[in-house]
Design a protein around this motif. Sequence first.
Motif, short mmCIF file in Angstrom:
data_model
loop_
_atom_site.label_atom_id
_atom_site.label_comp_id
_atom_site.label_asym_id
_atom_site.label_seq_id
_atom_site.Cartn_x
_atom_site.Cartn_y
_atom_site.Cartn_z
N ILE A 156 -18.86 6.25 52.30
CA ILE A 156 -19.42 7.56 51.95
C ILE A 156 -20.82 7.63 52.34
N TRP A 161 -17.75 4.32 60.61
CA TRP A 161 -16.84 4.34 59.37
C TRP A 161 -15.51 4.67 59.60
N VAL A 195 -10.65 15.14 52.05
CA VAL A 195 -10.73 13.63 51.51
C VAL A 195 -10.42 13.61 49.98
N THR A 232 -16.42 -3.16 55.02
CA THR A 232 -17.00 -1.67 55.28
C THR A 232 -18.62 -1.63 55.76
N ARG A 246 -7.56 11.45 48.43
CA ARG A 246 -7.70 10.54 47.22
C ARG A 246 -6.94 10.86 46.22
N LEU A 254 -14.45 3.93 50.31
CA LEU A 254 -15.09 5.12 50.28
C LEU A 254 -16.44 5.01 49.61
N PHE A 307 -11.15 2.70 57.69
CA PHE A 307 -9.84 3.40 56.76
C PHE A 307 -8.60 3.02 57.78
N ILE A 319 -7.66 10.02 55.97
CA ILE A 319 -8.94 10.30 55.51
C ILE A 319 -9.84 10.75 56.81
N GLN A 323 -20.74 14.20 46.39
CA GLN A 323 -20.24 12.91 46.63
C GLN A 323 -19.45 12.04 45.51
N SER A 329 -15.03 17.64 52.76
CA SER A 329 -15.05 16.75 51.59
C SER A 329 -13.62 17.35 50.68
#
Length: 475
Positions: free
Chosen positions: A49, A191, A128, A181, A132, A45, A195, A116, A71, A125
């Motif tokens: 991100i 992206w 997510v 990534t 997390r 992430l 994941f 995610i 973020q 967000s």
Amino acid sequence: MYRPLVQHNRLGISVYEGPLIGVRHVQVFLYFLLLTYTYCMRTVLSVAIVAMNNNSTTTNTDIETFHWTNQSIVLSAFFYGYILLQVPVAQLGKKYGPKWMLVVCTTVDSTSFLLIPTMASYFGSIGVIVCRVFQGLAQGGIAPLVHTLLGCWAPAAERSVLGTVTYAGAICGNILSLPITGVICSSWAGWPAAFYLFGALGLKWVILWMIFGSNSPSEYKTISEEEKSYIQTSLGQRENKKYKTPWKKILTSPPFWAVTLAFAGANWGSSVLLTQTPTYLSKVLNYDIRTNSLFSAAPYVAMGLSSVVFSSVCDWIINRNIVGRGTARKIFNSIGMLLPALSLSILGFVSKEHAGLSVALLIFNGGITAGGLCGFQVNHVDLSPNHSGILMGITNSSTSVFSIIPQLLVQFMVTGDMTDQSEWRIVFLISAGVYFVTDIFFIMFASGEVQEWNECEEIREDAENPEKQKEYTKE
């Protein structure tokens, strides 16, 4: 093939050096893979991100992107869950065995990670953050359970190497996840594919562990009697012996608090290095996401290479009585904390025009912190092989706040213009100060000796009884 009889354990029992390659190495390899995959899932992430909030990073314009202003909060959410369950999981792992608890923890971690992209799409967000937090809850149990296993599988003479190889998985996870990534995020796949890839690898490990993992040498059916005896006599273990947790003695032990403070300093520094380096490279040094991810991984490549050298040298000087175990831990811990403090202090004053020097300092910082793996990281097992998982649970959970604070510090100190290097300088200098203070405390109070509270009174009495000593060895 076995090497000569060369040492005695703390009970005065003769101990054979073990086979060069044995079941203990298979177990450590599984721990290495576990930490590789879990740290991949922890760190993806940090790079993703950037792509999740910038649609110019991929050639596929259909990939969904967002415009989150929180973020740093999203990045730090992992640690909110990470704090909570470590000590309870460690206690349960000590009582019932770590094997199946690791299955549960890794399955929850991998599944939360796979979700995610979906949660981001539907809930933004906040979705997510929820994933997390669950990842943090699951991964919080992994380190104490692995330390419990090391307390059963890592002989004293090999502890620095086996412990460092285990936690080198964390380094390897960062090395793999960051550049991969970056490549995935800049590709047509976008992206979300990052994941799906690493979440699937985590579930694959669960299958391997169910087949080949074991709680202890006594439970591994095909281990040789020689290797089992070597491990158990080195650690002073008895078959199926359970130990009560001496909570009061642990919490009033200065060497334990030395480990705890060192862990706090290392968590703070690694949090800055791990989660904020991609942002610093992007906003201040103006590197694109592909180059950013490669440079973000470079400190961990240096750390991996350094860990091989540091662990081998550490065990070598201990086993040849050049210095005591405690002195060796202090030396390598200082290498892993005082030198990074110096490099972070310098980094804050290197101008944008010398971006190459800034990257070199970040790489040096990452490489030299590997000394801590031979310092505070394995010191839990030095102090108490029987309770090492509990110690790890306490230290890892109680010091996780020091992984959260740097994220919040960046959120509130680096305000408005994230390209303002003077604000980042404050973050780096504070981190250097934390490194320095916590290492000085470790130097003053750390120990490399097994603490008296490692064993109950019954075991200490057994050590004086020749008949009881026979239970520790194969004659």
